[in-house]
Write an enzyme that holds these catalytic residues in place. Structure first.
Site, PDB file in Angstrom:
ATOM      1  N   HIS A   1      -1.961 -12.505  -2.127  1.00  0.00           N
ATOM      2  CA  HIS A   1      -3.047 -13.173  -1.412  1.00  0.00           C
ATOM      3  C   HIS A   1      -2.710 -14.618  -1.058  1.00  0.00           C
ATOM      4  O   HIS A   1      -3.580 -15.355  -0.597  1.00  0.00           O
ATOM      5  CB  HIS A   1      -4.327 -13.107  -2.240  1.00  0.00           C
ATOM      6  CG  HIS A   1      -4.869 -11.721  -2.355  1.00  0.00           C
ATOM      7  ND1 HIS A   1      -6.051 -11.438  -2.984  1.00  0.00           N
ATOM      8  CD2 HIS A   1      -4.389 -10.529  -1.919  1.00  0.00           C
ATOM      9  CE1 HIS A   1      -6.278 -10.136  -2.941  1.00  0.00           C
ATOM     10  NE2 HIS A   1      -5.270  -9.562  -2.293  1.00  0.00           N
TER      11      HIS A   1
ATOM     12  N   HIS B   1       0.815  -1.210   0.000  1.00  0.00           N
ATOM     13  CA  HIS B   1       0.000   0.000   0.000  1.00  0.00           C
ATOM     14  C   HIS B   1       0.853   1.267   0.000  1.00  0.00           C
ATOM     15  O   HIS B   1       0.381   2.326  -0.427  1.00  0.00           O
ATOM     16  CB  HIS B   1      -0.956  -0.017   1.190  1.00  0.00           C
ATOM     17  CG  HIS B   1      -2.139  -0.896   0.974  1.00  0.00           C
ATOM     18  ND1 HIS B   1      -3.397  -0.588   1.445  1.00  0.00           N
ATOM     19  CD2 HIS B   1      -2.268  -2.079   0.317  1.00  0.00           C
ATOM     20  CE1 HIS B   1      -4.241  -1.542   1.091  1.00  0.00           C
ATOM     21  NE2 HIS B   1      -3.567  -2.461   0.412  1.00  0.00           N
TER      22      HIS B   1
END
Length: 746
Positions: A277, A114
């Site tokens: 993920h 992020h």
């Protein structure tokens, strides 16, 4: 296993919580701007150009002082000891924020992702390069919920190693270490990100509320430039689907658009999602209404931590971050191919998390108990985000991910390279990287060859200047060519510039702003001078075309100053090399093409934004200050360096001489300005007494007399005693732009 209708496009129910992102974005209440009476000049006059935007990160805000040398401090760092300490940190769970599965790896991967993932290709803003995640608004973005805890977990490491490691590097490196600590072989890592000490004003969107989308789209979901994300306050996309509607196919369209704007192709996009993920989980244990305000709005006693939850213990098994409660694999702290094995191993049905967020669960109870609980509870059923199902449902991503299902080694290679690109995309050329783990140069780094010859000396420079000035090329031609080469530089992501000589290559050779027909006249002449010198020079000396383009422009500036009655030498530092077309990614470079360049009085046809705002933006991207912008515009007008040899703003009767006439005549009260009745974006300056036409101009010119801050700068250079200062300041600013990408000189 092929998918059946249960995992195709589901019915479109009402959005449960539209406030989510890829992959941990809150369903919790998002911050809203508080209304207040006008407090600043910007509140009163929002349409005025903001010259202060050209002066970010004042040295007065830097506690380390002007003499601090991060590269020198970093050289003292024991990187192996740092890595060992960070690996230990990963598995040392803290009671105040317990680690899922006893490992903070997933949290740190998300933090690094992020930080870097704010990068956007259209203006080069964002990225991890300055540690901006520490400051507002990023520290309080809905998508960054709980990353305040990740950074706080890193504080003992930062405290121990001090100024040898920047926050920007530490935040980014943490994700790399996390991957390695869980068995993944990364492609490498480059340090070298220097901290800033205050936030920077960046237009992340025009929406008046976080998580809004209404101001960034037009037509058939056309995302405006320069935005990279689909939603205000999110890094990429809403993981529940567009505007919270759980449609994997529609989500795939958003994924492709927003990851593309982060410089990722389809394979890199799929690799990042699958790889990222493969670790950790999302958090949506309970009612999102029980989560408190973000860090910037939190009570002072929380000391910079936000999102305090009153649900259960507020952390660990009770944590609420995104409202989604997904564990992707049965091995959330180990690298393997289980994400794809799970994605393709089950059929999926649409369900809701405990917080009411849309997600998918393995159909008919399949796989129940196969997913471990992060804190030792009962096993869980397999779950996926809407955007994970996109990788299976979208034909584009399915072709890629099905191949990786059978060839996990290809996935590992693709993820390693895409992750490396993600973390380093905003750092510019590889020469800016520090440390022992820097990978070999990549095409996306815009590589240039190393210098492999002796450089020209002062005598050579003098001889080359004479040849250039005797070549028949005009001062405007030489100045415009050098400016075209150097002014492609973007200080945001350190791309472009004169080094590499890419002005002679595609796509820059064909950019309208660079006047290709003029380049066809100028470049062959300079190439002949280069070839003749290199063929005759002794001692292995050579000059690159990249160097000669800059030298020729500087020679023209010296000649123009002399013609105006001022002798000055323009500093020249050889050392640029010429890149090849093969080492130039045409598609990647295309985003550097200016939509406008007020320094050359150029605007792309059809551009509707105010010219003066675009001038400020171009100056910002170049990294020049308000005074530098002012003196450059005035000087370039005097030199006749306008696009297409336009006369707009050329307020002088002796063009080609480096005079301060632009400033003197702009402030002449004998001239009255009015918008032209016949030409768009043009103003006419007429004699107040006779009405005779004296000059024409654009807003790029007149803003220097209209804006009070810029007018104050213009007045300095219009004074009777200012000509010498003007020439010296112009030359200093010129050299700065010519050397913008010469990181070897800094």
């Amino acid at each position: 296993m092929s998918s059946d209708t249960s995992s195709s496009r589901p019915p479109q129910p009402d959005s449960g919580t539209a406030s989510k992102s890829e992959s941990e974005n809150p369903a919790i209440p998002s911050p809203k701007p508080k209304a207040h009476a006008p407090l600043t000049n910007r509140d009163w006059w929002p349409d005025q150009v903001d010259v202060s935007s050209l002066h970010p990160h004042s040295p007065l805000s830097n506690p380390l002082g002007d003499d601090f040398d991060y590269a020198a401090e970093f050289a003292k760092l024991d990187v192996e000891a740092l890595k060992a300490d960070m690996i230990s940190l990963m598995t040392t769970s803290q009671d105040w924020w317990p680690a899922d599965y006893g490992h903070y790896g997933g949290l740190f991967i998300r933090m690094s992702w992020h930080a870097a993932g704010t990068y956007r290709i259209h203006d080069g803003r964002g990225g991890a390069g300055q540690g901006m995640q520490r400051f507002a608004p990023l520290n309080s973005w809905p998508d960054n919920a709980s990353l305040d805890k990740a950074r706080r977990l890193l504080w003992p490491i930062k405290k121990k190693y001090g100024n040898k490691i920047s926050w920007a590097d530490l935040i980014t490196y943490a994700g790399n270490v996390a991957l390695e600590s869980m068995g993944f072989k990364t492609f490498g890592f480059g340090f070298g990100r220097e901290d800033v000490w205050e936030p920077e004003e960046i237009l992340w969107g025009e929406e008046e509320e976080w998580l809004g989308t209404d101001k960034r789209y037009s037509g058939e979901r056309e995302l405006a430039q320069p935005y990279g994300a689909t939603t205000m306050g999110l890094i990429y996309v809403n993981p529940e689907g567009p505007e919270g509607k759980p449609d994997p196919i529609a989500a795939a369209i958003d994924i492709r658009e927003t990851f593309g704007r982060m410089a990722m192709n389809d394979e890199e996009t799929a690799a990042l999602i699958v790889g990222g993920h493969s670790f950790g989980k999302t958090h949506g244990a309970g009612d999102a209404d029980l989560v408190g305000p973000e860090p910037e709005a939190a009570p002072i006693e929380q000391q910079g931590l936000g999102w305090k939850s009153s649900y259960g213990t507020g952390s660990g098994k009770d944590a609420i971050t995104s409202g989604l409660e997904v564990v992707w694999t049965p091995t959330p702290t180990k690298w393997d191919n289980s994400f794809l094995e799970t994605l393709y191993g089950y059929e999926w049905e649409l369900t809701k998390s405990p917080a009411g967020a849309w997600q998918f669960t393995a159909k008919d109870g399949a796989g129940a108990g196969t997913i471990p609980d992060p804190f030792g509870g009962a096993g869980r059923a397999p779950t996926m985000l809407v955007t994970d199902i996109s990788l299976r449902e979208s034909p584009i991503y399915a072709d890629i991910t099905r191949r990786w299902l059978d060839h996990p080694e290809e996935l590992a290679d693709a993820f390693a390279k895409a992750w490396y690109k993600l973390l380093h995309r905003d750092m510019g050329p590889i020469s800016r990287y520090l440390g022992p783990w820097v990978a070999e140069p990549q095409l996306w780094q815009d590589p240039v060859p190393a210098v492999d010859h002796e450089l020209v000396d002062d005598n050579d420079v003098a001889a080359l200047k004479k040849k250039v000035l005797d070549s028949g090329l005009s001062i405007p031609q030489l100045v415009k060519t050098a400016w075209s080469a150097a002014a492609s530089y973007r200080n945001t992501d350190k791309r472009g510039g004169a080094n590499g000589g890419r002005l002679r290559l595609q796509p820059q050779r064909s950019w309208e702003v660079n006047e290709p027909s003029e380049l066809d006249k100028v470049l062959p002449v300079l190439e002949k001078i280069q070839q003749d010198f290199n063929a005759s020079a002794s001692g292995g000396k050579k000059i690159s075309l990249a160097d000669l383009i800059v030298l020729a422009g500087s020679a023209a500036v010296e000649k123009a100053a002399k013609d105006a009655g001022y002798e000055i030498s323009v500093h020249f530092a050889p050392g640029r090399t010429d890149a090849s077309q093969e080492s130039t990614d045409v598609e990647s470079f295309a985003v550097l093409e200016p939509r406008a360049d007020g320094f050359r009085n150029y605007i792309r046809p059809g551009e509707k934004a105010p010219l003066e705002q675009l001038l400020i933006e171009r100056a910002y991207l170049l990294g020049v200050t308000g005074p530098e912008m002012t003196v450059l515009v005035g000087g370039l007008r005097a030199l006749g360096a306008n696009h297409g040899s336009s006369k707009h703003g050329v307020f002088t009767d002796r063009p080609g001489a480096l005079t301060n006439d632009f400033f003197v005549n702009l402030l002449d009260m004998g001239t009255e300005w009015k918008a032209s009745e016949t030409a768009e974006n043009v103003y006419e300056g007429r004699d107040r007494a006779s009405g005779a036409l004296k000059w024409t101009a654009t807003a790029n010119d007149l803003v220097f007399g209209s804006n009070s801050v810029l007018r104050g700068l213009v007045e300095v250079y219009a004074q009777d005693d200012a000509h010498g200062k003007f020439v010296e300041d112009f030359v200093a600013a010129w050299v700065k732009v010519m050397n913008s990408d010469r990181f070897d000189l800094k």
